[in-house]
Design a protein around this motif. Structure first.
Motif, PDB file in Angstrom:
ATOM      1  N   VAL A   1      37.208  38.324  49.780  1.00 29.52           N
ATOM      2  CA  VAL A   1      36.600  38.817  51.022  1.00 29.52           C
ATOM      3  C   VAL A   1      35.338  38.042  51.394  1.00 29.52           C
ATOM      4  CG1 VAL A   1      35.468  40.797  52.099  1.00 29.52           C
ATOM      5  CG2 VAL A   1      37.642  41.102  50.906  1.00 29.52           C
ATOM      6  N   PRO A   2      34.405  37.811  50.469  1.00 30.62           N
ATOM      7  CA  PRO A   2      33.231  37.006  50.850  1.00 30.62           C
ATOM      8  C   PRO A   2      33.596  35.589  51.275  1.00 30.62           C
ATOM      9  CG  PRO A   2      32.813  38.193  48.815  1.00 30.62           C
ATOM     10  CD  PRO A   2      34.269  38.346  49.103  1.00 30.62           C
ATOM     11  N   LEU A   3      34.574  34.983  50.598  1.00 32.90           N
ATOM     12  CA  LEU A   3      34.961  33.624  50.968  1.00 32.90           C
ATOM     13  C   LEU A   3      35.550  33.582  52.372  1.00 32.90           C
ATOM     14  CD1 LEU A   3      36.542  32.298  47.639  1.00 32.90           C
ATOM     15  CD2 LEU A   3      34.271  31.839  48.575  1.00 32.90           C
ATOM     16  N   LEU A   4      36.329  34.588  52.728  1.00 31.03           N
ATOM     17  CA  LEU A   4      36.884  34.647  54.084  1.00 31.03           C
ATOM     18  C   LEU A   4      35.786  34.858  55.122  1.00 31.03           C
ATOM     19  CD1 LEU A   4      40.112  36.792  53.456  1.00 31.03           C
ATOM     20  CD2 LEU A   4      39.968  34.328  53.872  1.00 31.03           C
ATOM     21  N   ASP A   5      34.690  35.496  54.726  1.00 36.37           N
ATOM     22  CA  ASP A   5      33.553  35.712  55.628  1.00 36.37           C
ATOM     23  C   ASP A   5      32.574  34.544  55.627  1.00 36.37           C
ATOM     24  OD1 ASP A   5      34.524  38.147  56.375  1.00 36.37           O
ATOM     25  OD2 ASP A   5      33.277  39.318  54.997  1.00 36.37           O
ATOM     26  N   GLY A   6      32.846  33.535  54.805  1.00 37.83           N
ATOM     27  CA  GLY A   6      31.957  32.382  54.740  1.00 37.83           C
ATOM     28  C   GLY A   6      30.687  32.616  53.959  1.00 37.83           C
ATOM     29  N   ARG A   7      30.715  33.495  52.973  1.00 34.84           N
ATOM     30  CA  ARG A   7      29.532  33.758  52.151  1.00 34.84           C
ATOM     31  C   ARG A   7      29.921  33.766  50.688  1.00 34.84           C
ATOM     32  NH1 ARG A   7      29.890  39.336  50.996  1.00 34.84           N
ATOM     33  NH2 ARG A   7      31.308  40.457  52.401  1.00 34.84           N
ATOM     34  N   ARG A   8      28.930  33.749  49.829  1.00 29.84           N
ATOM     35  CA  ARG A   8      29.188  33.730  48.393  1.00 29.84           C
ATOM     36  C   ARG A   8      29.435  35.147  47.873  1.00 29.84           C
ATOM     37  NH1 ARG A   8      24.598  30.333  45.399  1.00 29.84           N
ATOM     38  NH2 ARG A   8      26.068  30.731  43.691  1.00 29.84           N
ATOM     39  N   PRO A   9      30.287  35.287  46.860  1.00 32.90           N
ATOM     40  CA  PRO A   9      30.507  36.609  46.265  1.00 32.90           C
ATOM     41  C   PRO A   9      29.217  37.169  45.674  1.00 32.90           C
ATOM     42  CG  PRO A   9      32.215  35.072  45.576  1.00 32.90           C
ATOM     43  CD  PRO A   9      31.167  34.258  46.276  1.00 32.90           C
ATOM     44  N   ARG A  10      29.052  38.478  45.770  1.00 28.64           N
ATOM     45  CA  ARG A  10      27.888  39.129  45.182  1.00 28.64           C
ATOM     46  C   ARG A  10      28.127  39.343  43.697  1.00 28.64           C
ATOM     47  NH1 ARG A  10      27.006  44.003  49.391  1.00 28.64           N
ATOM     48  NH2 ARG A  10      29.282  43.915  49.372  1.00 28.64           N
ATOM     49  N   ARG A  11      27.192  38.835  42.903  1.00 28.51           N
ATOM     50  CA  ARG A  11      27.408  38.857  41.455  1.00 28.51           C
ATOM     51  C   ARG A  11      27.516  40.273  40.901  1.00 28.51           C
ATOM     52  NH1 ARG A  11      23.137  34.783  38.777  1.00 28.51           N
ATOM     53  NH2 ARG A  11      21.787  35.716  40.364  1.00 28.51           N
ATOM     54  N   VAL A  12      26.707  41.198  41.417  1.00 25.68           N
ATOM     55  CA  VAL A  12      26.736  42.553  40.872  1.00 25.68           C
ATOM     56  C   VAL A  12      28.083  43.213  41.152  1.00 25.68           C
ATOM     57  CG1 VAL A  12      25.742  43.606  42.953  1.00 25.68           C
ATOM     58  CG2 VAL A  12      25.452  44.721  40.717  1.00 25.68           C
ATOM     59  N   VAL A  13      28.676  42.942  42.327  1.00 26.26           N
ATOM     60  CA  VAL A  13      30.004  43.482  42.636  1.00 26.26           C
ATOM     61  C   VAL A  13      31.051  42.839  41.746  1.00 26.26           C
ATOM     62  CG1 VAL A  13      31.760  43.761  44.431  1.00 26.26           C
ATOM     63  CG2 VAL A  13      29.336  43.987  45.014  1.00 26.26           C
ATOM     64  N   LEU A  14      30.913  41.522  41.527  1.00 23.09           N
ATOM     65  CA  LEU A  14      31.874  40.813  40.679  1.00 23.09           C
ATOM     66  C   LEU A  14      31.796  41.296  39.236  1.00 23.09           C
ATOM     67  CD1 LEU A  14      34.020  38.622  40.747  1.00 23.09           C
ATOM     68  CD2 LEU A  14      32.234  36.929  40.303  1.00 23.09           C
ATOM     69  N   TYR A  15      30.586  41.533  38.740  1.00 25.52           N
ATOM     70  CA  TYR A  15      30.441  42.059  37.378  1.00 25.52           C
ATOM     71  C   TYR A  15      31.056  43.462  37.270  1.00 25.52           C
ATOM     72  CZ  TYR A  15      27.033  38.292  36.673  1.00 25.52           C
ATOM     73  OH  TYR A  15      26.418  37.078  36.565  1.00 25.52           O
ATOM     74  N   GLY A  16      30.778  44.298  38.272  1.00 17.44           N
ATOM     75  CA  GLY A  16      31.365  45.636  38.261  1.00 17.44           C
ATOM     76  C   GLY A  16      32.877  45.599  38.331  1.00 17.44           C
ATOM     77  N   ALA A  17      33.431  44.696  39.160  1.00 17.27           N
ATOM     78  CA  ALA A  17      34.881  44.573  39.283  1.00 17.27           C
ATOM     79  C   ALA A  17      35.514  44.117  37.971  1.00 17.27           C
ATOM     80  CB  ALA A  17      35.211  43.578  40.400  1.00 17.27           C
ATOM     81  N   SER A  18      34.841  43.204  37.271  1.00 21.09           N
ATOM     82  CA  SER A  18      35.363  42.739  35.978  1.00 21.09           C
ATOM     83  C   SER A  18      35.386  43.877  34.961  1.00 21.09           C
ATOM     84  CB  SER A  18      34.492  41.591  35.459  1.00 21.09           C
ATOM     85  OG  SER A  18      34.489  40.506  36.370  1.00 21.09           O
TER      86      SER A  18
END
Length: 310
Positions: free
Chosen positions: A114-131
Motif C-alpha cells: 500500500v505505501p509503495l502504491l501511494d509513492g511513500r516508504r512503508p512505516r517501520r512500526v506497522v511493518l514490525y507489528g505485521a511481522s
C-alpha cells in the motif's frame, strides 16, 4: 490514536473475529457445491444490504468509470470468490494450516504494498507489528503436510486476502462502506453462478439441508453483511495497512471456535500465538504507544497533585 481511529480499530477487529468464526461454519458445508454455496451466501447478503446502500446510490454508481467497475469485478473475483476457491483447492493436497499460515502473511504484504502504491516508504512500526502478527498466526496454526500444488494455491489465497483490502482502497471513498459491500456482494453472486454452471453443470445449486442452510445463513447475514460493512468502515478510518493487521485475529477466532464443533482444540500453542497476534496488532496500530503515553502523563501528574495538597 484518537476516537476515530479507536473506533476504526474496533470495527476491523470485530469484522476479522466474525470471519474467523466463519471457518467453523465452512466445516459444515463440506459436501455442498462450492460455487452454489457462494452464490447463496453473496446473493442473500446483496439482498439484505440493498435497503442500506444509502441515498444517492444509483447516482454514485453511474459516476463510476469503466476502470472502477473493472476494479470492483476484480475485488469480487480475487478477494471473495477466488480467495475461497483457492483455500478449498489448497486443502485438497495440504493440511488447512498451510493456507492459513500464508494468508497470515497478508499484513506484511499490505504493509509494504500500500505505501509503495501511494509513492511513500512503508512505516517501520506497522511493518514490525505485521511481522509479529504473521509469526503469531503461524504459531496458532502450525505447519502441516503439503505439496507443490498446495503451496501454489495457498499463495493464491494470500493474493486474494491482499486483494480484498488493496483493490478496495480507490473505490471505498466514492462508494462508502455500505454501498461498496452491496455492490461487491452482487458482483460476487453473479461470478459464483457463472463458475457453478461451468464447473458443476445442472447440479450446481442443490437444495441445502437444515445444517447447511443454517451455516449459509450465518455466513450471509452475519459474516458477510455485518463483517464486510464493519471491515470497510474500519479501513475507511484507519487505512488498509493498519486494518489488515487485524486479519491476524482470523486464525485466533478460528482456533477458539473450532472446539465448539469438534474440529480442533485450543492449547498452549494457540494461546501463545494469540498473545503474539495481539501484541503485533497493538504495536502496529499504535495502541501500545497510546497506553504508554497515558501512563507517562499519569506519572507526571502525580507530583503536581501532591504539591497542591501541601
Amino acid at each position: 490514536m484518537n476516537a476515530t481511529t479507536t473506533r476504526g480499530a474496533l470495527l476491523a477487529a470485530f469484522a476479522c473475529l466474525l470471519v474467523g468464526g466463519s471457518f467453523t461454519a465452512n466445516s459444515l458445508l463440506g459436501d455442498y457445491p462450492y460455487a452454489g454455496g457462494q452464490f447463496l451466501r453473496y446473493g442473500l447478503a446483496f439482498l439484505l444490504l440493498l435497503p442500506f446502500a444509502g441515498s444517492g446510490a444509483v447516482t454514485r454508481l453511474r459516476a463510476l468509470g469503466a476502470r472502477a467497475w473493472l476494479r470492483l469485478a476484480l475485488l469480487a473475483a480475487v478477494g471473495m470468490v477466488g480467495f475461497n476457491l483457492a483455500v478449498l483447492a489448497a486443502e485438497r493436497t495440504a493440511e488447512p494450516a498451510v493456507p492459513g499460515v500464508l494468508v497470515g502473511c497478508a499484513p506484511v504484504v499490505v504493509a509494504v504494498l500500500v505505501p509503495l502504491l501511494d509513492g511513500r516508504r512503508p512505516r517501520r512500526v506497522v511493518l514490525y507489528g505485521a511481522s509479529l502478527v504473521a509469526v503469531g498466526a503461524f504459531t496458532v496454526q502450525g505447519w502441516g503436510r503439503t505439496d507443490g500444488a498446495g503451496i501454489a494455491f495457498s499463495v493464491c489465497a494470500l493474493a486474494g486476502e491482499v486483494g480484498f483490502a488493496v483493490l478496495a482502497v480507490p473505490v471505498l471513498r466514492p462508494l462508502g462502506p455500505r454501498l461498496l459491500s452491496t455492490v461487491v456482494c452482487g458482483v460476487a453472486a453473479v461470478e459464483s453462478a457463472l463458475v457453478g454452471v461451468l464447473a458443476d453443470g445442472s447440479g450446481w445449486l442443490p437444495r441445502p439441508d437444515a445444517v447447511e442452510a443454517g451455516a449459509l445463513l450465518w455466513q450471509a447475514a452475519v459474516v458477510t453483511v455485518v463483517g464486510f460493512v464493519c471491515w470497510y468502515m474500519g479501513m475507511q478510518r484507519i487505512g488498509a495497512e493498519r486494518a489488515t493487521l487485524f486479519s491476524g485475529l482470523i486464525p485466533v477466532a478460528a482456533a477458539c471456535t473450532a472446539p465448539l464443533v469438534g474440529t480442533g482444540s485450543y492449547g498452549t500453542a494457540q494461546a501463545v500465538g494469540s498473545a503474539l497476534v495481539c501484541a503485533g496488532v497493538a504495536l502496529g496500530s499504535g495502541a501500545s504507544r497510546r497506553v504508554a503515553r497515558r501512563r507517562v502523563q499519569g506519572f507526571h501528574r502525580v507530583p503536581e497533585r501532591s504539591l497542591e495538597k501541601l
